[in-house]
Design a protein around this motif. Structure first.
Motif, short mmCIF file in Angstrom:
data_model
loop_
_atom_site.label_atom_id
_atom_site.label_comp_id
_atom_site.label_asym_id
_atom_site.label_seq_id
_atom_site.Cartn_x
_atom_site.Cartn_y
_atom_site.Cartn_z
N SER A 124 -6.83 -2.84 -36.93
CA SER A 124 -5.87 -3.13 -35.88
C SER A 124 -6.56 -3.03 -34.52
CB SER A 124 -4.71 -2.14 -35.95
OG SER A 124 -3.79 -2.37 -34.91
N GLY A 125 -6.34 -4.03 -33.67
CA GLY A 125 -6.99 -4.05 -32.37
C GLY A 125 -8.28 -4.83 -32.34
N ALA A 126 -8.71 -5.36 -33.49
CA ALA A 126 -9.95 -6.13 -33.53
C ALA A 126 -9.82 -7.49 -32.86
CB ALA A 126 -10.43 -6.31 -34.98
N GLY A 127 -8.56 -7.96 -32.69
CA GLY A 127 -8.35 -9.22 -31.98
C GLY A 127 -7.98 -10.38 -32.88
N LYS A 128 -7.52 -10.10 -34.09
CA LYS A 128 -7.22 -11.18 -35.04
C LYS A 128 -6.12 -12.10 -34.50
CE LYS A 128 -6.29 -8.28 -38.40
NZ LYS A 128 -6.63 -7.00 -37.74
N SER A 129 -4.98 -11.52 -34.11
CA SER A 129 -3.88 -12.34 -33.60
C SER A 129 -4.25 -13.00 -32.27
CB SER A 129 -2.62 -11.49 -33.42
OG SER A 129 -2.10 -11.10 -34.68
N SER A 130 -5.04 -12.32 -31.45
CA SER A 130 -5.47 -12.92 -30.19
C SER A 130 -6.32 -14.16 -30.44
CB SER A 130 -6.27 -11.91 -29.36
OG SER A 130 -5.43 -10.86 -28.92
N LEU A 131 -7.22 -14.08 -31.42
CA LEU A 131 -8.05 -15.24 -31.74
C LEU A 131 -7.19 -16.40 -32.23
CD1 LEU A 131 -10.81 -16.55 -31.99
CD2 LEU A 131 -11.01 -15.54 -34.29
N MET A 132 -6.20 -16.11 -33.07
CA MET A 132 -5.31 -17.17 -33.55
C MET A 132 -4.60 -17.85 -32.38
SD MET A 132 -5.14 -17.30 -37.03
CE MET A 132 -3.55 -17.32 -37.82
N ARG A 133 -4.13 -17.05 -31.43
CA ARG A 133 -3.42 -17.62 -30.28
C ARG A 133 -4.36 -18.40 -29.38
NH1 ARG A 133 -0.74 -12.14 -30.34
NH2 ARG A 133 1.27 -12.50 -31.37
N MET A 134 -5.62 -17.99 -29.33
CA MET A 134 -6.62 -18.75 -28.56
C MET A 134 -6.88 -20.11 -29.22
SD MET A 134 -9.15 -15.54 -27.80
CE MET A 134 -10.58 -16.51 -27.26
N ILE A 135 -7.00 -20.11 -30.55
CA ILE A 135 -7.22 -21.38 -31.26
C ILE A 135 -6.05 -22.33 -31.00
CG2 ILE A 135 -7.51 -22.47 -33.52
CD1 ILE A 135 -8.77 -19.79 -34.46
N TYR A 136 -4.83 -21.79 -31.02
CA TYR A 136 -3.64 -22.62 -30.84
C TYR A 136 -3.41 -23.00 -29.38
CZ TYR A 136 0.93 -24.43 -32.28
OH TYR A 136 2.00 -25.25 -32.56
N GLY A 137 -4.09 -22.32 -28.47
CA GLY A 137 -3.95 -22.65 -27.05
C GLY A 137 -2.89 -21.84 -26.33
N ASN A 138 -2.32 -20.82 -27.00
CA ASN A 138 -1.34 -19.96 -26.33
C ASN A 138 -2.00 -18.95 -25.42
OD1 ASN A 138 0.91 -21.14 -27.43
ND2 ASN A 138 1.18 -19.66 -29.06
N TYR A 139 -3.21 -18.51 -25.77
CA TYR A 139 -4.00 -17.61 -24.93
C TYR A 139 -5.19 -18.38 -24.38
CZ TYR A 139 -1.85 -13.14 -26.44
OH TYR A 139 -1.00 -12.09 -26.66
#
Length: 229
Positions: free
Chosen positions: A43-58
């Motif tokens: 937890s905190g490794a950035g998994k969900s953040s990376l997904m949102r970056m791929i999708y363009g949300n982040y």
């Protein structure tokens, strides 16, 4: 289908004097058609953040996130919003843990909408939606109702039906089976396998190790990748 090169992101806390918190650094990953890559790490490794970056949300502050789209490469990190919206409509699907829908829209229409947005015949779209809802064990009596009234597991199954309603070359799956019982988890694993067999590239987060092992072709340790990046 997807090539990530030295991607990085940080958050700036403007309310706390501009403190900068790094989230991801020097992440590189490539995913080919027919692969299913499971993102792993604590937890905190950035998994969900990376997904949102791929999708363009982040926003992606460093590096590139390149997606094959309409016969060319689009760098999501630099693309205009209208281009990202076209990538989402045609090339990249995203199934999150939560269903977000407009109130009062029937479940059947929620599932059919992505197909209609791509120009599908309305009756064919409704037929496909019925088939998916049946396969995911949503009772027919619920189809005319808005999913906002459904249980969490029922909402998630509508979400999955909507995500798989139209074939995307690239799919992002963020805990797609989190609220599901064993029978529906098995169905989703089958659907992931069918998408892979059709050539879809998949990136997923699966906290259930049994689901991860059954659904993915390889595991990408995000924490280790950043240490060695």
């Amino acid at each position: 289908m997807l090539t990530i090169v030295n991607a990085g992101k940080s958050f700036t806390l403007h309310a706390q004097g501009g403190v900068r918190i790094p989230v991801l650094s020097a992440v590189s990953l490539s995913v080919a058609a027919g692969e299913a890559v499971a993102l792993s790490g604590p937890s905190g490794a950035g998994k969900s953040s990376l997904m949102r970056m791929i999708y363009g949300n982040y926003a992606c502050h460093e590096g590139q996130i390149r997606v094959e789209h309409r016969g060319a490469e689009v760098d999501i990190a630099r693309a205009a919003p209208r281009v990202i919206l076209d990538v989402r409509r045609v090339t990249m699907g995203y199934i999150s843990q939560f269903l977000r829908v407009i109130p009062r829209v029937p479940a059947l229409d929620v599932v059919a909408e992505p197909m209609l947005a791509r120009g599908a015949d309305p009756e064919a779209a409704k037929t496909r939606a019925r088939d998916l809802l049946t396969r995911l064990r949503i009772p027919e009596r619920l189809w005319p109702l808005s999913p906002v009234t459904f249980s969490g597991g029922e909402q998630q199954r509508v979400n999955i039906a909507r995500g798989f309603a139209t074939p995307y070359p690239l799919m992002l799956l963020d805990e797609p089976t989190a609220s599901l019982d064993a029978a529906n988890r098995a169905t989703v694993i089958e659907m992931i396998g069918e998408a892979r067999a059709a050539g879809t590239a998949i990136v997923g987060i699966f906290h259930d190790e049994a689901v991860r092992d059954a659904a993915s072709t390889r595991v990408f340790d995000l924490a280790a990748a950043q240490q060695h990046g």
